[in-house]
Design a protein around this motif. Sequence first.
Motif, PDB file in Angstrom:
ATOM      1  N   GLY A   1     -17.398 -17.808  37.975  1.00 26.12           N
ATOM      2  CA  GLY A   1     -16.128 -17.682  37.724  1.00 26.12           C
ATOM      3  C   GLY A   1     -15.399 -16.253  38.488  1.00 26.12           C
ATOM      4  O   GLY A   1     -15.846 -15.500  38.185  1.00 26.12           O
ATOM      5  N   PHE A   2     -14.230 -16.101  38.576  1.00 26.61           N
ATOM      6  CA  PHE A   2     -13.695 -14.847  39.726  1.00 26.61           C
ATOM      7  C   PHE A   2     -13.745 -14.026  39.070  1.00 26.61           C
ATOM      8  O   PHE A   2     -13.604 -11.882  39.330  1.00 26.61           O
TER       9      PHE A   2
ATOM     10  N   PRO B   1      -6.675 -24.926  28.402  1.00 20.91           N
ATOM     11  CA  PRO B   1      -7.163 -23.633  29.636  1.00 20.91           C
ATOM     12  C   PRO B   1      -8.518 -23.781  30.954  1.00 20.91           C
ATOM     13  O   PRO B   1      -9.200 -24.592  30.192  1.00 20.91           O
ATOM     14  N   LEU B   2      -7.825 -23.319  32.024  1.00 23.92           N
ATOM     15  CA  LEU B   2      -9.130 -23.808  33.040  1.00 23.92           C
ATOM     16  C   LEU B   2      -9.516 -23.147  32.978  1.00 23.92           C
ATOM     17  O   LEU B   2     -10.173 -21.477  32.026  1.00 23.92           O
ATOM     18  N   PRO B   3     -11.256 -23.296  33.024  1.00 21.96           N
ATOM     19  CA  PRO B   3     -12.367 -23.127  32.598  1.00 21.96           C
ATOM     20  C   PRO B   3     -12.413 -21.561  33.833  1.00 21.96           C
ATOM     21  O   PRO B   3     -13.377 -20.669  33.359  1.00 21.96           O
ATOM     22  N   LEU B   4     -12.734 -21.851  34.314  1.00 21.07           N
ATOM     23  CA  LEU B   4     -12.369 -20.732  36.081  1.00 21.07           C
ATOM     24  C   LEU B   4     -10.998 -19.955  36.260  1.00 21.07           C
ATOM     25  O   LEU B   4     -11.161 -18.863  36.346  1.00 21.07           O
ATOM     26  N   GLY B   5     -10.107 -20.637  35.898  1.00 26.04           N
ATOM     27  CA  GLY B   5      -9.123 -19.267  35.995  1.00 26.04           C
ATOM     28  C   GLY B   5      -8.314 -19.174  37.571  1.00 26.04           C
ATOM     29  O   GLY B   5      -7.518 -17.678  37.132  1.00 26.04           O
ATOM     30  N   LEU B   6      -8.689 -19.846  37.893  1.00 27.72           N
ATOM     31  CA  LEU B   6      -8.141 -19.881  40.012  1.00 27.72           C
ATOM     32  C   LEU B   6      -6.423 -20.092  39.556  1.00 27.72           C
ATOM     33  O   LEU B   6      -5.777 -20.245  38.645  1.00 27.72           O
ATOM     34  N   LYS B   7      -6.664 -19.446  40.583  1.00 26.51           N
ATOM     35  CA  LYS B   7      -4.734 -18.819  40.275  1.00 26.51           C
ATOM     36  C   LYS B   7      -4.615 -20.515  41.462  1.00 26.51           C
ATOM     37  O   LYS B   7      -4.719 -21.254  42.689  1.00 26.51           O
ATOM     38  N   THR B   8      -3.341 -21.094  41.140  1.00 29.79           N
ATOM     39  CA  THR B   8      -3.266 -22.104  41.521  1.00 29.79           C
ATOM     40  C   THR B   8      -1.995 -22.473  42.363  1.00 29.79           C
ATOM     41  O   THR B   8      -1.216 -21.877  42.522  1.00 29.79           O
ATOM     42  N   PRO B   9      -2.459 -22.927  43.354  1.00 26.96           N
ATOM     43  CA  PRO B   9      -1.310 -22.901  45.044  1.00 26.96           C
ATOM     44  C   PRO B   9       0.145 -23.520  44.210  1.00 26.96           C
ATOM     45  O   PRO B   9       0.249 -24.252  43.291  1.00 26.96           O
TER      46      PRO B   9
ATOM     47  N   THR C   1       3.127 -25.752  44.157  1.00 31.44           N
ATOM     48  CA  THR C   1       2.903 -27.335  44.348  1.00 31.44           C
ATOM     49  C   THR C   1       3.807 -27.574  45.544  1.00 31.44           C
ATOM     50  O   THR C   1       3.248 -28.591  46.354  1.00 31.44           O
TER      51      THR C   1
ATOM     52  N   VAL D   1       1.115 -27.480  48.706  1.00 36.64           N
ATOM     53  CA  VAL D   1       0.103 -28.811  47.613  1.00 36.64           C
ATOM     54  C   VAL D   1       0.595 -30.210  48.751  1.00 36.64           C
ATOM     55  O   VAL D   1       0.517 -31.092  49.753  1.00 36.64           O
TER      56      VAL D   1
ATOM     57  N   GLN E   1      -6.469 -29.526  39.715  1.00 40.88           N
ATOM     58  CA  GLN E   1      -7.077 -28.309  40.091  1.00 40.88           C
ATOM     59  C   GLN E   1      -8.521 -27.918  38.566  1.00 40.88           C
ATOM     60  O   GLN E   1      -9.086 -27.458  39.117  1.00 40.88           O
TER      61      GLN E   1
ATOM     62  N   GLU F   1     -11.957 -26.854  38.844  1.00 40.88           N
ATOM     63  CA  GLU F   1     -13.013 -25.400  38.903  1.00 40.88           C
ATOM     64  C   GLU F   1     -14.513 -26.005  37.528  1.00 40.88           C
ATOM     65  O   GLU F   1     -15.110 -25.989  37.724  1.00 40.88           O
TER      66      GLU F   1
ATOM     67  N   GLU G   1      -5.383 -19.254  48.441  1.00 38.62           N
ATOM     68  CA  GLU G   1      -5.154 -18.279  46.835  1.00 38.62           C
ATOM     69  C   GLU G   1      -6.013 -17.766  46.635  1.00 38.62           C
ATOM     70  O   GLU G   1      -5.797 -16.741  45.334  1.00 38.62           O
TER      71      GLU G   1
ATOM     72  N   PHE H   1     -12.638 -15.684  45.511  1.00 34.16           N
ATOM     73  CA  PHE H   1     -14.193 -16.006  44.920  1.00 34.16           C
ATOM     74  C   PHE H   1     -14.706 -17.193  45.768  1.00 34.16           C
ATOM     75  O   PHE H   1     -15.871 -17.361  45.693  1.00 34.16           O
TER      76      PHE H   1
END
Lengths: 415, 98
Positions: free
Chosen positions: A243-244, A385-393, A395, A398, B13, B17, B54, B58
């Motif tokens: 992940g990041f 929780p999100l596995p990678l924890g990427l920043k959510t765009p 809403t 989208v 999302q 992921e 975003e 990454f």
Amino acid sequence: MLAVSPFRSAIDGREGEMENFLIGDGDFLEFSGGNLLDIIDFDDLFVGINDEDVLPDLEMDPEILAEFSASGGEESELNTSVSVEKVEDDSVKEEDNFSGSGSSLKQGEEIVSTRDESVAVNGSPKKADKGRKTSTQAKNTQGKRKVKVDWTPELHRRFVQAVEHLGVDKAVPSRILELMEIDCLTRHNIASHLQKYRSHRKHMLAREAEAASWSQRRRLYGDGATGSGNKRQMSPWLAPTMGFPPMTPIHHFRPLHVWGHPSVDQSLMHKWPKHLPHSPSPPPPPRPPTWPLAPALHPPPPPPSDPSFWHSPHRRVPNCPTPGTACFPPTMAPMRFPTPSVPSIGVPTTPTGQTYSHTPLIDLHPSKESVDAAIGDVLSKPWQPLPLGLKTPSTDSVLVELQQQGISKIPPTCA
Amino acid sequence: MGDSSAQYIHMVQHLIEECIKFNMSKEECMEAISKHANIQPVITSTVWKELEKENKDFFEAYTNSREERASEMETRQKIHKMLLDSSSSKVTDGDDDD
């Protein structure tokens, strides 16, 4: 080492370099007698001289001593120059006397000792010093005392040069002495230093060989594992999986560059974590292995007067290996992730935990089942929780995008 | 309503992921997520694109590593092939002389 260079130049010279004496004397003239003793550290002068080799010649000393004492008594208030000149004369005489005897080394010593004596004697009433010098002289006459040689880097460098010139195995102390041309060293000093040097060298070479075999093995494994030894640092497997945020492990590879081989040394480093503390850092490429480094890891068994000196003739033990070795166990072991997609090669392991919490191995071709399972997991437990924890765009963005694609609302009513 | 949209997007999302953990490409994700989660590929693709915006760095790294892995795979396969060829040719060497 020595506080007074003029002395040295005089000592180093062979016969007939009384000119240096004169120059030195000139310096003497600048100071009053009392200050000389403050300035000149006589003990240093006696280092490296006055061992048994000098024995025969020192017999003269008491005479000279007596002479000087007498003159000293007379001239204590006189100009130093006078006494110095006297010394000079006497020294010259001595030199003539001794020219036929022994090595120039002894003569040098003689000159020094007498000179010192005269200075000491002629100096101001520093009885302590005088007494000390005298006692030293007296000891020298007995000749049993061995003065410790201060093997400075410079001195050692010359030693190594001489040895290399002769060939380590063939280097004989007397020849080394000749090549080094340092009068205050005796054959005995050289011999013992040579012994230490050889034993140290053997150690170093053994370590080097060991390190070389390690790295070779690593390379073999690495090539087998990856097929290409380049760009291991990128560790493609790591980046996406971890992940990041945890990009940092990749950076940890850098220190390895310093330590060992540029390629592949990471590949199986974790395999031999135990070896890492023991294995010497192979001398960094630019350093010539005349006296290989591997400092701190293996000081020679009988520690020489200056232990750290052994490790680097040219400069003090750098901390190079320390960070290198320090880097390894903690950072490498967990970090290194051998290509997961080559199970055929007996490459060990799974990295120890770290970030691979739920996917121990990255699948080259993710099995449908595992993907399905993962997706099912998400659907059933959306709160996780999100596995990678990427920043959510946002809403809105989208939704806007989706509308452009023809989707008006989500979740869509028709799947 | 906005809430549920946000929730939905969040879920997509999450799914993406998970797929990224499997080193999947965007297309692969779209397919898998559509198949297993019944989510329209266009939605997956849109969310993916937004995520990419975003999290540029990454995704850049992700893409690079995927490419590298692909080329590495290719190289490895070539080597394997070479090895196979060489070993098989050794076997046939004996037949040359008649």
